[in-house]
Design an enzyme around this catalytic site. Structure first.
Site, PDB file in Angstrom:
ATOM      1  N   ASP A  58      32.364  67.064  38.880  1.00  0.00           N
ATOM      2  CA  ASP A  58      32.908  66.208  37.833  1.00  0.00           C
ATOM      3  C   ASP A  58      34.368  66.618  37.612  1.00  0.00           C
ATOM      4  O   ASP A  58      34.666  67.807  37.505  1.00  0.00           O
ATOM      5  CB  ASP A  58      32.062  66.475  36.573  1.00  0.00           C
ATOM      6  CG  ASP A  58      32.441  65.593  35.409  1.00  0.00           C
ATOM      7  OD1 ASP A  58      33.579  65.087  35.375  1.00  0.00           O
ATOM      8  OD2 ASP A  58      31.588  65.427  34.521  1.00  0.00           O
ATOM      9  N   ALA A  79      40.129  59.351  39.436  1.00  0.00           N
ATOM     10  CA  ALA A  79      38.793  59.385  38.831  1.00  0.00           C
ATOM     11  C   ALA A  79      38.860  58.824  37.413  1.00  0.00           C
ATOM     12  O   ALA A  79      39.707  59.217  36.623  1.00  0.00           O
ATOM     13  CB  ALA A  79      38.270  60.825  38.790  1.00  0.00           C
ATOM     14  N   SER A 121      47.134  51.940  33.226  1.00  0.00           N
ATOM     15  CA  SER A 121      46.564  50.585  33.297  1.00  0.00           C
ATOM     16  C   SER A 121      47.335  49.571  32.470  1.00  0.00           C
ATOM     17  O   SER A 121      47.893  49.897  31.413  1.00  0.00           O
ATOM     18  CB  SER A 121      45.134  50.630  32.778  1.00  0.00           C
ATOM     19  OG  SER A 121      44.650  49.329  32.566  1.00  0.00           O
ATOM     20  N   TYR A 145      39.163  51.769  26.196  1.00  0.00           N
ATOM     21  CA  TYR A 145      39.721  52.050  27.519  1.00  0.00           C
ATOM     22  C   TYR A 145      41.255  51.994  27.491  1.00  0.00           C
ATOM     23  O   TYR A 145      41.935  52.874  28.019  1.00  0.00           O
ATOM     24  CB  TYR A 145      39.155  51.028  28.523  1.00  0.00           C
ATOM     25  CG  TYR A 145      39.722  51.145  29.908  1.00  0.00           C
ATOM     26  CD1 TYR A 145      39.176  52.036  30.821  1.00  0.00           C
ATOM     27  CD2 TYR A 145      40.807  50.371  30.298  1.00  0.00           C
ATOM     28  CE1 TYR A 145      39.706  52.153  32.095  1.00  0.00           C
ATOM     29  CE2 TYR A 145      41.343  50.473  31.566  1.00  0.00           C
ATOM     30  CZ  TYR A 145      40.785  51.364  32.459  1.00  0.00           C
ATOM     31  OH  TYR A 145      41.316  51.481  33.721  1.00  0.00           O
ATOM     32  N   ASN A 174      45.186  44.158  37.834  1.00  0.00           N
ATOM     33  CA  ASN A 174      43.783  44.056  38.275  1.00  0.00           C
ATOM     34  C   ASN A 174      43.655  44.262  39.775  1.00  0.00           C
ATOM     35  O   ASN A 174      43.984  43.370  40.557  1.00  0.00           O
ATOM     36  CB  ASN A 174      43.189  42.724  37.830  1.00  0.00           C
ATOM     37  CG  ASN A 174      42.874  42.736  36.352  1.00  0.00           C
ATOM     38  OD1 ASN A 174      43.770  42.934  35.530  1.00  0.00           O
ATOM     39  ND2 ASN A 174      41.615  42.585  36.005  1.00  0.00           N
ATOM     40  N   VAL A 187      36.022  41.519  38.512  1.00  0.00           N
ATOM     41  CA  VAL A 187      35.552  40.144  38.538  1.00  0.00           C
ATOM     42  C   VAL A 187      35.520  39.558  39.957  1.00  0.00           C
ATOM     43  O   VAL A 187      34.622  38.778  40.289  1.00  0.00           O
ATOM     44  CB  VAL A 187      36.398  39.265  37.571  1.00  0.00           C
ATOM     45  CG1 VAL A 187      37.865  39.231  37.972  1.00  0.00           C
ATOM     46  CG2 VAL A 187      35.850  37.863  37.480  1.00  0.00           C
ATOM     47  N   ILE A 188      36.464  39.934  40.808  1.00  0.00           N
ATOM     48  CA  ILE A 188      36.488  39.334  42.155  1.00  0.00           C
ATOM     49  C   ILE A 188      35.254  39.750  42.950  1.00  0.00           C
ATOM     50  O   ILE A 188      34.596  38.922  43.589  1.00  0.00           O
ATOM     51  CB  ILE A 188      37.800  39.687  42.895  1.00  0.00           C
ATOM     52  CG1 ILE A 188      38.970  38.986  42.199  1.00  0.00           C
ATOM     53  CG2 ILE A 188      37.712  39.321  44.382  1.00  0.00           C
ATOM     54  CD1 ILE A 188      40.311  39.104  42.870  1.00  0.00           C
ATOM     55  N   ARG A 211      44.822  36.949  34.783  1.00  0.00           N
ATOM     56  CA  ARG A 211      45.010  38.303  35.284  1.00  0.00           C
ATOM     57  C   ARG A 211      45.983  38.280  36.457  1.00  0.00           C
ATOM     58  O   ARG A 211      46.087  37.279  37.180  1.00  0.00           O
ATOM     59  CB  ARG A 211      43.683  38.903  35.774  1.00  0.00           C
ATOM     60  CG  ARG A 211      42.667  39.185  34.679  1.00  0.00           C
ATOM     61  CD  ARG A 211      43.145  40.286  33.736  1.00  0.00           C
ATOM     62  NE  ARG A 211      42.123  40.677  32.785  1.00  0.00           N
ATOM     63  CZ  ARG A 211      41.907  40.058  31.631  1.00  0.00           C
ATOM     64  NH1 ARG A 211      42.641  39.018  31.281  1.00  0.00           N
ATOM     65  NH2 ARG A 211      40.980  40.502  30.803  1.00  0.00           N
ATOM     66  N   ARG A 269      34.096  38.413  26.214  1.00  0.00           N
ATOM     67  CA  ARG A 269      33.858  39.866  26.088  1.00  0.00           C
ATOM     68  C   ARG A 269      34.608  40.453  24.908  1.00  0.00           C
ATOM     69  O   ARG A 269      35.762  40.089  24.675  1.00  0.00           O
ATOM     70  CB  ARG A 269      34.413  40.562  27.328  1.00  0.00           C
ATOM     71  CG  ARG A 269      33.545  40.457  28.515  1.00  0.00           C
ATOM     72  CD  ARG A 269      34.196  41.308  29.584  1.00  0.00           C
ATOM     73  NE  ARG A 269      33.440  41.275  30.802  1.00  0.00           N
ATOM     74  CZ  ARG A 269      33.818  41.930  31.896  1.00  0.00           C
ATOM     75  NH1 ARG A 269      34.932  42.641  31.896  1.00  0.00           N
ATOM     76  NH2 ARG A 269      33.083  41.884  32.971  1.00  0.00           N
TER      77      ARG A 269
HETATM   78  C1  UD1 Z   1      40.451  45.617  34.940  1.00  0.00           C
HETATM   79  C2  UD1 Z   1      39.956  46.950  35.442  1.00  0.00           C
HETATM   80  C3  UD1 Z   1      40.510  48.039  34.609  1.00  0.00           C
HETATM   81  C4  UD1 Z   1      42.024  47.921  34.670  1.00  0.00           C
HETATM   82  C5  UD1 Z   1      42.451  46.567  34.101  1.00  0.00           C
HETATM   83  C6  UD1 Z   1      43.946  46.346  34.201  1.00  0.00           C
HETATM   84  C7  UD1 Z   1      37.827  46.757  36.590  1.00  0.00           C
HETATM   85  C8  UD1 Z   1      36.343  46.871  36.490  1.00  0.00           C
HETATM   86  N1  UD1 Z   1      38.503  46.996  35.454  1.00  0.00           N
HETATM   87  O1  UD1 Z   1      39.909  45.335  33.646  1.00  0.00           O
HETATM   88  O2  UD1 Z   1      40.105  49.301  35.101  1.00  0.00           O
HETATM   89  O3  UD1 Z   1      42.615  48.952  33.988  1.00  0.00           O
HETATM   90  O4  UD1 Z   1      41.843  45.555  34.895  1.00  0.00           O
HETATM   91  O5  UD1 Z   1      44.284  45.061  33.785  1.00  0.00           O
HETATM   92  O6  UD1 Z   1      38.392  46.473  37.635  1.00  0.00           O
HETATM   93  N2  UD1 Z   1      35.029  38.214  34.007  1.00  0.00           N
HETATM   94  C9  UD1 Z   1      34.273  37.057  34.069  1.00  0.00           C
HETATM   95  N3  UD1 Z   1      33.077  37.113  34.708  1.00  0.00           N
HETATM   96  C10 UD1 Z   1      32.597  38.264  35.289  1.00  0.00           C
HETATM   97  C11 UD1 Z   1      33.387  39.428  35.237  1.00  0.00           C
HETATM   98  C12 UD1 Z   1      34.594  39.380  34.572  1.00  0.00           C
HETATM   99  O7  UD1 Z   1      34.673  36.007  33.562  1.00  0.00           O
HETATM  100  O8  UD1 Z   1      31.494  38.220  35.860  1.00  0.00           O
HETATM  101  C13 UD1 Z   1      36.331  38.148  33.317  1.00  0.00           C
HETATM  102  C14 UD1 Z   1      36.457  39.176  32.193  1.00  0.00           C
HETATM  103  O9  UD1 Z   1      35.957  38.685  30.976  1.00  0.00           O
HETATM  104  C15 UD1 Z   1      37.970  39.359  32.154  1.00  0.00           C
HETATM  105  C16 UD1 Z   1      38.409  39.143  33.602  1.00  0.00           C
HETATM  106  O10 UD1 Z   1      37.333  38.477  34.244  1.00  0.00           O
HETATM  107  O11 UD1 Z   1      38.567  38.384  31.318  1.00  0.00           O
HETATM  108  C17 UD1 Z   1      38.674  40.439  34.338  1.00  0.00           C
HETATM  109  O12 UD1 Z   1      37.572  41.313  34.132  1.00  0.00           O
HETATM  110  P1  UD1 Z   1      37.398  42.676  34.973  1.00  0.00           P
HETATM  111  O13 UD1 Z   1      37.489  42.389  36.412  1.00  0.00           O
HETATM  112  O14 UD1 Z   1      36.184  43.349  34.460  1.00  0.00           O
HETATM  113  O15 UD1 Z   1      38.732  43.452  34.647  1.00  0.00           O
HETATM  114  P2  UD1 Z   1      39.515  43.832  33.288  1.00  0.00           P
HETATM  115  O16 UD1 Z   1      38.620  43.890  32.112  1.00  0.00           O
HETATM  116  O17 UD1 Z   1      40.738  42.981  33.232  1.00  0.00           O
END
Ligand code: UD1
Length: 332
Positions: A58, A79, A121, A145, A174, A187-188, A211, A269
């Site tokens: 860790d 990490a 970030s 975060y 992102n 999300v991708i 994003r 969210r």
């Molecule tokens: C991401 C990073 C975070 C980084 C930040 C910088 C991840 C997991 N998190 O956070 O570490 O510091 O970018 O900007 O990569 N969404 C959907 N459907 C889904 C999943 C997500 O609509 O199934 C939306 C979320 O609500 C959000 C957007 O997609 O609005 C991006 O989400 P996510 O990929 O989780 O990234 P962030 O929260 O932006």
């Protein structure tokens, strides 16, 4: 002017078996002696090349960190618990990993006379008043975060100023690319999995949030540049300067995979940032950072599972076809 290359150094990558870390390790291995500290909670051993020294532990464990960092020249600190949602659900756990462990890393670097390049970030900016967001924007995080990343970003600057530890904080926007996987991934990767499975793509809220998606190969290059720059004690935005709505992203993923998955809307969210787009002029000027992979090319290569990095010039691809949900105008 070219940045000196990082070679013949001993380097440590924390989170080196993880998504960004493992790509960075791959880039470092040919010219450097590379160590990885990872607890494999989300990282994978099979992502690591053979000639890497692995310390399983860790990053928040001072003994493991001390062992891993002995005699290193540079620590790349990747990490983290990267999920914004998880930090909302469990702020103390994410604080321990994202903030407390980073302080240990900075302290260890101080003992070892090492440089630290660390993952900050875009989440620190929260809801910026203006886009694109520059490093001078007053941070206003909307999630635990974001608060944790803001703290480590500022600690990095202070360690440079007060203790003379050379640090560079990279404010990732992102990041996406191969090997991003798991329940808390971006999300991708979630959309790609849903499109492949033929299940509905789950868009949170109205999907109009934006994003700035940056390919992991571009992020790796930014790290290498940060490892040799003379200008330390500074934070840089690492994105592309272009943003896409989540709804348009869903469309891009369906097109690239040929999927006819439906799109369903989930509740928005907690702690979610509304709009995000990087001003990368500082990284361009001082690190000579230039993103190379357009979102369209990046998604295409993920959809076709090519392990080769996608080759596409960002400028070219956007001037030829800017229809893929990519906003070229500032979003207000
Ligand atoms: C991401 C990073 C975070 C980084 C930040 C910088 C991840 C997991 N998190 O956070 O570490 O510091 O970018 O900007 O990569 N969404 C959907 N459907 C889904 C999943 C997500 O609509 O199934 C939306 C979320 O609500 C959000 C957007 O997609 O609005 C991006 O989400 P996510 O990929 O989780 O990234 P962030 O929260 O932006």
């Amino acid at each position: 002017m070219h940045s000196p290359e990082l070679r013949d150094r001993t380097v440590l990558v924390t989170g080196g078996a993880g998504f960004i870390g493992s790509h960075l390790v791959e880039a470092l291995v040919p010219d450097n002696e590379v160590r990885v500290l990872d607890d494999f909670s989300s990282g994978h051993r099979e992502h690591l090349p053979e000639d890497v020294a692995v310390i399983e532990g860790d990053v928040g464990d001072p003994i493991a960190l001390q062992r891993a960092a002995r005699g290193v020249d540079v620590i790349f600190h990747e990490a983290a618990l990267v999920s914004v949602t998880r930090s909302v659900d469990a702020p103390r756990t994410s604080n321990r990993i994202n903030l407390d462990a980073t302080l240990l890393v900075l302290e260890q670097a101080r003992q070892e006379d090492a440089r630290v390049v660390l993952a900050s970030s875009a989440a620190i900016y929260g809801h910026p008043a203006e886009l694109p967001v520059s490093e001078r924007t007053t941070p206003d995080p909307t999630s635990p975060y974001g608060v944790q990343k803001l703290a480590v970003d500022q600690y990095a600057r202070l360690y440079d100023e007060i203790y003379g530890v050379p640090t560079v904080a990279l404010r990732y926007f992102n990041v996406y690319g191969p090997r991003q996987q798991g329940p808390y991934s971006g999300v991708i990767s979630t959309f790609l999995e849903q499109a492949r499975d033929g299940t509905p793509l789950t868009v949170d809220g109205d999907g109009e949030q934006t994003r700035d998606f940056v390919h992991v190969s571009d992020v790796v290059r930014a790290n290498l540049l940060a490892a040799t720059t003379d200008r330390t004690g500074v934070a840089y935005n690492i994105g592309t300067g272009r943003s896409t709505t989540i709804r348009d992203l869903a469309g891009l993923v369906c097109d690239a995979t040929g999927s006819d998955s439906a799109i369903v809307h989930e509740p928005p969210r907690d702690g979610d940032v509304r709009h995000s787009r990087a001003d990368i002029s500082s990284a361009r000027e001082h690190l000579l950072f230039e993103p190379r992979v357009s979102l369209e090319a990046g998604i295409r290569s993920l959809a076709t599972e090519t392990s080769e990095p996608p080759v596409s010039n960002l400028e070219e691809s956007h001037s030829v076809d800017s229809s893929g949900g990519v906003a070229d105008e500032p979003i207000r």
